[in-house]
Enzyme design. Sequence first.
Site, PDB file in Angstrom:
ATOM      1  N   GLU A  75       0.812  -1.228   0.000  1.00 22.35           N
ATOM      2  CA  GLU A  75       0.000   0.000   0.000  1.00 22.35           C
ATOM      3  C   GLU A  75       0.837   1.266   0.000  1.00 22.35           C
ATOM      4  O   GLU A  75       0.619   2.176   0.801  1.00 22.35           O
ATOM      5  CB  GLU A  75      -0.980  -0.027   1.193  1.00 22.35           C
ATOM      6  CG  GLU A  75      -1.870  -1.268   1.170  1.00 22.35           C
ATOM      7  CD  GLU A  75      -2.889  -1.328   2.310  1.00 22.35           C
ATOM      8  OE1 GLU A  75      -2.789  -0.516   3.240  1.00 22.35           O
ATOM      9  OE2 GLU A  75      -3.778  -2.201   2.251  1.00 22.35           O
TER      10      GLU A  75
ATOM     11  N   ASN B 255       2.542  -4.798  -3.345  1.00 20.08           N
ATOM     12  CA  ASN B 255       1.145  -5.202  -3.159  1.00 20.08           C
ATOM     13  C   ASN B 255       0.283  -3.973  -2.847  1.00 20.08           C
ATOM     14  O   ASN B 255       0.719  -3.076  -2.127  1.00 20.08           O
ATOM     15  CB  ASN B 255       1.102  -6.174  -1.961  1.00 20.08           C
ATOM     16  CG  ASN B 255      -0.196  -6.934  -1.824  1.00 20.08           C
ATOM     17  OD1 ASN B 255      -0.661  -7.551  -2.774  1.00 20.08           O
ATOM     18  ND2 ASN B 255      -0.781  -6.914  -0.623  1.00 20.08           N
TER      19      ASN B 255
ATOM     20  N   HIS C 129      -9.837  -6.228  -2.841  1.00 18.85           N
ATOM     21  CA  HIS C 129     -10.948  -5.914  -1.924  1.00 18.85           C
ATOM     22  C   HIS C 129     -11.960  -5.081  -2.707  1.00 18.85           C
ATOM     23  O   HIS C 129     -11.774  -3.883  -2.898  1.00 18.85           O
ATOM     24  CB  HIS C 129     -10.443  -5.112  -0.720  1.00 18.85           C
ATOM     25  CG  HIS C 129      -9.510  -5.876   0.166  1.00 18.85           C
ATOM     26  ND1 HIS C 129      -9.929  -6.974   0.895  1.00 18.85           N
ATOM     27  CD2 HIS C 129      -8.199  -5.720   0.439  1.00 18.85           C
ATOM     28  CE1 HIS C 129      -8.902  -7.452   1.586  1.00 18.85           C
ATOM     29  NE2 HIS C 129      -7.839  -6.725   1.324  1.00 18.85           N
TER      30      HIS C 129
ATOM     31  N   ASP D 156     -11.777 -10.266  -1.492  1.00 20.53           N
ATOM     32  CA  ASP D 156     -13.114 -10.406  -0.909  1.00 20.53           C
ATOM     33  C   ASP D 156     -14.001  -9.390  -1.597  1.00 20.53           C
ATOM     34  O   ASP D 156     -13.532  -8.365  -2.080  1.00 20.53           O
ATOM     35  CB  ASP D 156     -13.144 -10.316   0.636  1.00 20.53           C
ATOM     36  CG  ASP D 156     -12.537  -9.072   1.223  1.00 20.53           C
ATOM     37  OD1 ASP D 156     -12.356  -8.074   0.500  1.00 20.53           O
ATOM     38  OD2 ASP D 156     -12.253  -9.083   2.440  1.00 20.53           O
TER      39      ASP D 156
ATOM     40  N   GLU E  58      -5.743 -10.757  -1.814  1.00 22.11           N
ATOM     41  CA  GLU E  58      -6.628 -10.601  -0.647  1.00 22.11           C
ATOM     42  C   GLU E  58      -8.083 -10.478  -1.084  1.00 22.11           C
ATOM     43  O   GLU E  58      -8.835  -9.642  -0.581  1.00 22.11           O
ATOM     44  CB  GLU E  58      -6.248  -9.332   0.149  1.00 22.11           C
ATOM     45  CG  GLU E  58      -4.790  -9.275   0.565  1.00 22.11           C
ATOM     46  CD  GLU E  58      -4.430  -8.051   1.389  1.00 22.11           C
ATOM     47  OE1 GLU E  58      -5.334  -7.335   1.886  1.00 22.11           O
ATOM     48  OE2 GLU E  58      -3.220  -7.795   1.553  1.00 22.11           O
TER      49      GLU E  58
HETATM   50  C1  XIL Z   1      -6.526  -6.610   7.946  1.00 23.10           C
HETATM   51  C2  XIL Z   1      -6.938  -7.812   8.776  1.00 23.10           C
HETATM   52  O1  XIL Z   1      -7.829  -8.591   8.026  1.00 23.10           O
HETATM   53  C3  XIL Z   1      -7.584  -7.370  10.069  1.00 23.10           C
HETATM   54  O2  XIL Z   1      -7.794  -8.493  10.920  1.00 23.10           O
HETATM   55  C4  XIL Z   1      -6.704  -6.343  10.784  1.00 23.10           C
HETATM   56  O3  XIL Z   1      -7.388  -5.864  11.911  1.00 23.10           O
HETATM   57  C5  XIL Z   1      -6.350  -5.207   9.853  1.00 23.10           C
HETATM   58  O4  XIL Z   1      -5.735  -5.711   8.693  1.00 23.10           O
HETATM   59  N1  XIL Z   1      -4.940  -4.795   3.444  1.00 23.10           N
HETATM   60  C6  XIL Z   1      -3.961  -5.638   3.943  1.00 23.10           C
HETATM   61  C7  XIL Z   1      -4.270  -6.551   5.053  1.00 23.10           C
HETATM   62  O5  XIL Z   1      -2.853  -5.683   3.370  1.00 23.10           O
HETATM   63  O6  XIL Z   1      -3.165  -6.800   5.877  1.00 23.10           O
HETATM   64  C8  XIL Z   1      -5.441  -6.041   5.877  1.00 23.10           C
HETATM   65  O7  XIL Z   1      -5.775  -7.040   6.845  1.00 23.10           O
HETATM   66  C9  XIL Z   1      -6.610  -5.708   4.981  1.00 23.10           C
HETATM   67  C10 XIL Z   1      -6.244  -4.632   4.007  1.00 23.10           C
END
Ligand code: XIL
Length: 350
Positions: free
Chosen positions: A161, A202, A238, A269, A267
């Site tokens: 990020e 990432n 996401h 979802d 990641e």
């Molecule tokens: C999130 C986790 O899912 C949570 O449990 C935690 O409280 C915060 O982080 N981007 C990322 C992940 O790279 O590490 C994050 O994970 C979600 C967004």
Amino acid sequence: MMRPRVLSAAAIAAVTVVGLAVLPNGAATAGDTGLRAAARGTGVKIGTAVNMDALATDAPYAAAGAREFNTVTPENVMKWEVVEPTQGHYDWTQADKLVDVARRNGQAVRGHTLVWHSQLPSWINETDFTPAQLRDLLRRHIFAEMGHFKGRIWAWDVVNEAFNEDGTLRDTIWLRNLGPGYIADAFRWAHQADPSAILFLNDYNVEWIGPKSTAEYNLIKDLRRQGVPVQGFGMQGHLGIQYGLPGDVLENVRRFDALGVKTAFTEVDIRMILPDDQIKTQAQAEGFGLLLRACLLVRHCISYTVWGFTDKYSWVPGVFSGEGSATPMTEDYQKKPAYDTLKETFQLAS
Ligand code: XIL
């Protein structure tokens, strides 16, 4: 097979080795029909983020995790705040556990994450370190963590990020104190620390073509021209169905593929405004399938990871108020259309 990919004998052997799911109690599941069985032979691994509390306390969670996935990502336990809660005192307990379970299950580990502005230990933010000290701390952190797991991590999210939506670099403790060169430094250190890991940049909101993904594309191109070992581009994935699906995701992944870097969805979802209904659930399934097809249709996309496979432990409701139902299974492990779409898409590709 539609995929323009040539599987080497070694790759086929590797796929065969991980093809048998081994449950935490050591029992193998023959005739496995889960996602990892469907993904076999496609060249794309199927992964999930793992919640260590759930793994320890919820047997159906552990069983499904072993059955459905051949790669895992620690959801939290490799983050800096967890592994070095006080300066100089490392705690690898949970992360070691994850790596051990993954080994027993024949799962590759995606390390997550080394350089990030979030989930830093409070001692970093609260102490007045000089820029030189912070640079040293970051270097030591990378060497300590990658050194600890050396040879056991398949791919690392080295920098997470780093960009704003407009394509400028995010204002973080690292950018402010080390300057933009911190990204190249991090990748160089990471490659020295564990030359066998695939090193990823990432980010989120980079699944489509826009200022942010284009900035990352340009950075990767520049860094590679300079010989900096950035080897992969991770798209978190996401998404929310209310924002529409990224119709140009394949075009986007293709341009990274053409740079010669690996790509991955890291990641995934796909959330919705609650309550869910059939239309939303179907749109979600289309989103999961859209990203997977983009991955399967390029040469260098190596994995597709969901950020949790059951709504029971999803981070979404706690962070996006009024939203949820973002994973392929309900809270009681019922498979949603998204699950079926993933499975059918893998089956069509293998
Ligand atoms: C999130 C986790 O899912 C949570 O449990 C935690 O409280 C915060 O982080 N981007 C990322 C992940 O790279 O590490 C994050 O994970 C979600 C967004």
